[in-house]
Every structure is written in structure tokens, then in C-alpha cells.
Design a protein around this motif. Structure first.
Motif, PDB file in Angstrom:
ATOM      1  N   LEU A 194      64.617 -10.097  85.823  1.00  0.00           N
ATOM      2  CA  LEU A 194      63.570 -10.884  85.293  1.00  0.00           C
ATOM      3  C   LEU A 194      62.447  -9.970  84.957  1.00  0.00           C
ATOM      4  O   LEU A 194      61.615 -10.453  83.872  1.00  0.00           O
ATOM      5  CB  LEU A 194      63.209 -11.864  86.382  1.00  0.00           C
ATOM      6  CG  LEU A 194      62.107 -13.119  86.157  1.00  0.00           C
ATOM      7  CD1 LEU A 194      62.624 -13.647  84.942  1.00  0.00           C
ATOM      8  CD2 LEU A 194      61.905 -13.929  87.175  1.00  0.00           C
ATOM      9  N   ASP A 195      62.233  -9.064  85.581  1.00  0.00           N
ATOM     10  CA  ASP A 195      61.045  -8.003  85.261  1.00  0.00           C
ATOM     11  C   ASP A 195      61.297  -7.512  83.870  1.00  0.00           C
ATOM     12  O   ASP A 195      60.466  -7.386  83.217  1.00  0.00           O
ATOM     13  CB  ASP A 195      60.764  -6.904  86.290  1.00  0.00           C
ATOM     14  CG  ASP A 195      60.209  -7.579  87.603  1.00  0.00           C
ATOM     15  OD1 ASP A 195      59.608  -8.732  87.545  1.00  0.00           O
ATOM     16  OD2 ASP A 195      60.199  -6.773  88.804  1.00  0.00           O
ATOM     17  N   GLY A 196      62.461  -7.109  83.601  1.00  0.00           N
ATOM     18  CA  GLY A 196      62.792  -6.266  82.588  1.00  0.00           C
ATOM     19  C   GLY A 196      62.771  -7.495  81.357  1.00  0.00           C
ATOM     20  O   GLY A 196      62.021  -6.729  80.018  1.00  0.00           O
ATOM     21  N   LEU A 197      63.177  -8.616  81.458  1.00  0.00           N
ATOM     22  CA  LEU A 197      63.219  -9.787  80.390  1.00  0.00           C
ATOM     23  C   LEU A 197      61.634  -9.777  80.237  1.00  0.00           C
ATOM     24  O   LEU A 197      61.244 -10.140  78.842  1.00  0.00           O
ATOM     25  CB  LEU A 197      63.851 -10.801  80.643  1.00  0.00           C
ATOM     26  CG  LEU A 197      64.353 -11.742  79.601  1.00  0.00           C
ATOM     27  CD1 LEU A 197      65.141 -11.064  78.425  1.00  0.00           C
ATOM     28  CD2 LEU A 197      65.223 -13.002  80.187  1.00  0.00           C
ATOM     29  N   THR A 198      60.964  -9.980  81.023  1.00  0.00           N
ATOM     30  CA  THR A 198      59.505 -10.483  81.193  1.00  0.00           C
ATOM     31  C   THR A 198      58.678  -9.331  80.202  1.00  0.00           C
ATOM     32  O   THR A 198      57.926  -9.642  79.500  1.00  0.00           O
ATOM     33  CB  THR A 198      58.826 -10.450  82.500  1.00  0.00           C
ATOM     34  OG1 THR A 198      59.445 -11.686  82.951  1.00  0.00           O
ATOM     35  CG2 THR A 198      57.298 -10.723  82.154  1.00  0.00           C
ATOM     36  N   GLY A 257      71.144  -2.479  83.960  1.00  0.00           N
ATOM     37  CA  GLY A 257      70.021  -2.117  84.162  1.00  0.00           C
ATOM     38  C   GLY A 257      68.902  -3.089  84.025  1.00  0.00           C
ATOM     39  O   GLY A 257      69.342  -4.251  84.238  1.00  0.00           O
ATOM     40  N   ARG A 258      67.652  -2.996  84.095  1.00  0.00           N
ATOM     41  CA  ARG A 258      66.662  -3.970  83.949  1.00  0.00           C
ATOM     42  C   ARG A 258      66.713  -4.935  82.647  1.00  0.00           C
ATOM     43  O   ARG A 258      66.139  -6.131  82.818  1.00  0.00           O
ATOM     44  CB  ARG A 258      65.116  -3.283  84.206  1.00  0.00           C
ATOM     45  CG  ARG A 258      64.608  -2.668  82.776  1.00  0.00           C
ATOM     46  CD  ARG A 258      63.355  -1.765  83.088  1.00  0.00           C
ATOM     47  NE  ARG A 258      62.408  -2.895  83.591  1.00  0.00           N
ATOM     48  CZ  ARG A 258      61.326  -2.393  83.675  1.00  0.00           C
ATOM     49  NH1 ARG A 258      60.893  -1.230  83.475  1.00  0.00           N
ATOM     50  NH2 ARG A 258      60.375  -3.292  84.263  1.00  0.00           N
ATOM     51  N   TYR A 259      67.502  -4.321  81.540  1.00  0.00           N
ATOM     52  CA  TYR A 259      67.532  -5.281  80.369  1.00  0.00           C
ATOM     53  C   TYR A 259      68.773  -5.789  80.459  1.00  0.00           C
ATOM     54  O   TYR A 259      69.437  -6.385  79.364  1.00  0.00           O
ATOM     55  CB  TYR A 259      67.207  -4.452  79.233  1.00  0.00           C
ATOM     56  CG  TYR A 259      65.796  -4.132  79.370  1.00  0.00           C
ATOM     57  CD1 TYR A 259      64.738  -4.681  79.138  1.00  0.00           C
ATOM     58  CD2 TYR A 259      65.524  -2.535  79.437  1.00  0.00           C
ATOM     59  CE1 TYR A 259      63.491  -4.224  79.215  1.00  0.00           C
ATOM     60  CE2 TYR A 259      64.351  -1.971  79.359  1.00  0.00           C
ATOM     61  CZ  TYR A 259      63.109  -2.761  79.225  1.00  0.00           C
ATOM     62  OH  TYR A 259      62.016  -2.369  79.607  1.00  0.00           O
ATOM     63  N   THR A 260      69.524  -6.097  81.579  1.00  0.00           N
ATOM     64  CA  THR A 260      71.028  -6.733  81.541  1.00  0.00           C
ATOM     65  C   THR A 260      70.872  -8.209  80.842  1.00  0.00           C
ATOM     66  O   THR A 260      71.622  -8.258  80.057  1.00  0.00           O
ATOM     67  CB  THR A 260      71.498  -6.641  82.912  1.00  0.00           C
ATOM     68  OG1 THR A 260      71.434  -5.513  83.473  1.00  0.00           O
ATOM     69  CG2 THR A 260      72.599  -7.652  82.734  1.00  0.00           C
ATOM     70  N   LEU A 261      70.014  -8.766  81.091  1.00  0.00           N
ATOM     71  CA  LEU A 261      70.037 -10.247  80.703  1.00  0.00           C
ATOM     72  C   LEU A 261      69.680 -10.354  79.409  1.00  0.00           C
ATOM     73  O   LEU A 261      70.110 -11.241  78.711  1.00  0.00           O
ATOM     74  CB  LEU A 261      68.952 -11.046  81.438  1.00  0.00           C
ATOM     75  CG  LEU A 261      69.121 -11.535  82.822  1.00  0.00           C
ATOM     76  CD1 LEU A 261      67.990 -12.373  83.354  1.00  0.00           C
ATOM     77  CD2 LEU A 261      70.566 -11.938  82.955  1.00  0.00           C
ATOM     78  N   VAL A 262      69.180  -9.282  78.446  1.00  0.00           N
ATOM     79  CA  VAL A 262      69.128  -9.543  77.002  1.00  0.00           C
ATOM     80  C   VAL A 262      70.547  -9.387  76.485  1.00  0.00           C
ATOM     81  O   VAL A 262      70.680  -9.675  75.352  1.00  0.00           O
ATOM     82  CB  VAL A 262      68.207  -8.408  76.406  1.00  0.00           C
ATOM     83  CG1 VAL A 262      67.818  -8.579  75.057  1.00  0.00           C
ATOM     84  CG2 VAL A 262      66.947  -8.224  77.209  1.00  0.00           C
ATOM     85  N   HIS A 263      71.320  -8.915  77.324  1.00  0.00           N
ATOM     86  CA  HIS A 263      72.836  -8.749  76.737  1.00  0.00           C
ATOM     87  C   HIS A 263      73.591 -10.239  77.187  1.00  0.00           C
ATOM     88  O   HIS A 263      74.813 -10.273  77.026  1.00  0.00           O
ATOM     89  CB  HIS A 263      73.517  -7.802  77.321  1.00  0.00           C
ATOM     90  CG  HIS A 263      73.035  -6.242  76.937  1.00  0.00           C
ATOM     91  ND1 HIS A 263      73.765  -5.555  75.970  1.00  0.00           N
ATOM     92  CD2 HIS A 263      71.851  -5.730  77.041  1.00  0.00           C
ATOM     93  CE1 HIS A 263      72.888  -4.499  75.734  1.00  0.00           C
ATOM     94  NE2 HIS A 263      71.862  -4.638  76.340  1.00  0.00           N
ATOM     95  N   SER A 264      72.666 -11.097  77.546  1.00  0.00           N
ATOM     96  CA  SER A 264      73.370 -12.304  77.833  1.00  0.00           C
ATOM     97  C   SER A 264      72.794 -13.529  77.255  1.00  0.00           C
ATOM     98  O   SER A 264      71.670 -13.682  76.995  1.00  0.00           O
ATOM     99  CB  SER A 264      73.202 -12.468  79.478  1.00  0.00           C
ATOM    100  OG  SER A 264      73.670 -14.158  79.754  1.00  0.00           O
TER     101      SER A 264
END
Length: 243
Positions: free
Chosen positions: A232-236, A194-201
Motif C-alpha cells: 500500500l505504501d508503494g502504491l501510495t 517488492g513494494r510496487y507489486t500491486l501496480v502489476h495487478s
């Protein structure tokens, strides 16, 4: 040879060269291309000189006591001259490492991302990420795509110092990062997809640093790489920065 002389022993040029060649051969056997190995060793050499420059050029240096004002002034002038020369050697060493890149001295040019630049960034972000949260895998290909977009926001010279920028960023924003990973990262109620995928990386550390330092360039490279805008929008949003 006296004890004092033994304590001041230094490696001679031939022995240093021998050690470098031995390391290059060992890395070659491990599958590291000689150009990449030379570049990494060059960064270590330039970094050692830079650290030595910082140490001897730091404040708090004083001349020996009891020698008089003129002696002290001359002593300090000599110490500064030596420190300045060492700083010049450190700078020339870094230029030599980056000599193969004609854009190395331009802060505005963004050359293609090299393999060693990519690997250095991976090595830099992983321990920082693990200091805030647990391991959570993301497709290696996605990792390289994300870090590629991040690195393309910088010149070669900026990339050479990026590990230090990341460490400084993590220290400065530690509380904010702890909150972000607790609320959105591995172990939270937020799913990995989902939109917060990158927080898991681990790549999230690098993306967050760029959001803080160069958001316009990051969005430009993100679009060029055709990465999911939602990531990027989710991480922002999680960071609390304006999108």
C-alpha cells in the motif's frame, strides 16, 4: 397487425419470466449458485430501469409543437410524473436486490463481502487495468484478499455502484494513471516483487480509487486483513498521494 403495431411489440410477462428461468437454469448448469444468479439478474433488471429513467428524464424534452401553452405545460407535467414513477420503480428494484442485507440502506455499515460482489469487482477492474498496461499475473488468493479489503470500506449500496465509480475514476485520472503504469507497471524496469507489486495487478485500480476516495477506511481494512504495508505504501508513493 400493422407495421407500426409490429414495431411496438413488447414481451409479455410470461415470456419475460420464461427467459429469466431459462437463464437461471443455464447458469446453474454452469455451476453458478441460484442465489448468486438471482442477485446478478436483479442488478441487470434494476440497472435497465435506472438507465430508462435517465433517458426519459433527461433534459431537452419538449412538448409537441402547435398545441398551445396549457397543453405544453400539462404534457411536461405528465412526462415528469412518468419519469419520477419510473425512477421510484428503479430504486425499489435495487432495494429488492439488496433486501437480504439489513445494512443495505446504511452508508456507514460494512457487511461481509459476498461472492458476487467480489466477482463483479474483478470483472470491473480487469478491462480498466488492461486499458493502461499489459497482463501481469498475481496470485488469485492475493487478489481476493486485496479486493476484500477494498470492498469492506463500502456499504452494500456503495458496492452495487462501484463499477461505475471505477469507470469514472479511470476517466477522470487517465493521464495520471497512464504515467503510473508506464513507470511502475508491467514492461517497466520495476520488478513485480517488492513494494510496487500491486501496480502489476488489476486490483491496483480499485486500491487507487479508494486511496483517492476513502484513504482512512482503506488503511483500516488493510491493517485488519494483515496485508503487507509495503504494498500500500508503494502504491501510495507511485500515485503521489500522502502516506
Amino acid at each position: 397487425m400493422t407495421t407500426a403495431e409490429e414495431g411496438r411489440q413488447r414481451l409479455d410477462a410470461a415470456s419475460v419470466l420464461n427467459a429469466k428461468r431459462t437463464l437461471l437454469q443455464l447458469l446453474a448448469r454452469a455451476g453458478v449458485w441460484s442465489g448468486d444468479a438471482e442477485e446478478l439478474i436483479g442488478f441487470v433488471e434494476a440497472g435497465a430501469l435506472a438507465l430508462a429513467y435517465e433517458e426519459i428524464g433527461g433534459t431537452g424534452r419538449s412538448a409537441p409543437d402547435g398545441k398551445g401553452g396549457e397543453y405544453a405545460a400539462g404534457w411536461l407535467d405528465g412526462a415528469r410524473a412518468v419519469a419520477d414513477e419510473l425512477g421510484g420503480v428503479a430504486e425499489r428494484s435495487l432495494r429488492q436486490v439488496l433486501a437480504g442485507d439489513p445494512t443495505a440502506d446504511s452508508p456507514d455499515d460494512r457487511p461481509p463481502v459476498g461472492r458476487t460482489e467480489m466477482e463483479r469487482t474483478k470483472v470491473a477492474v480487469t478491462p480498466i487495468y488492461l486499458s493502461f498496461t499489459d497482463v501481469s499475473d498475481l496470485d488469485p488468493e492475493v487478489t481476493e484478499q486485496v479486493l476484500g479489503a477494498v470492498l469492506r470500506t463500502m456499504s452494500s449500496r456503495q458496492r452495487s455502484r462501484y463499477a461505475g465509480r471505477l469507470a469514472e475514476f479511470a476517466t477522470t485520472h487517465r493521464e495520471r494513471l497512464e504515467r503510473l503504469y508506464a513507470e511502475y507497471g508491467p514492461g517497466s524496469a520495476i520488478a513485480i516483487h517488492g513494494r510496487y507489486t500491486l501496480v502489476h495487478s488489476p486490483t491496483s485500480v480499485a486500491v487507487l480509487e479508494r486511496l483517492a476516495a476513502a484513504p482512512s477506511a482503506l488503511y483500516e481494512e488493510w491493517d485488519a486483513a494483515e496485508l503487507p504495508p509495503a504494498w500500500l505504501d508503494g502504491l501510495t508513493k507511485a500515485w503521489g498521494a500522502p502516506s
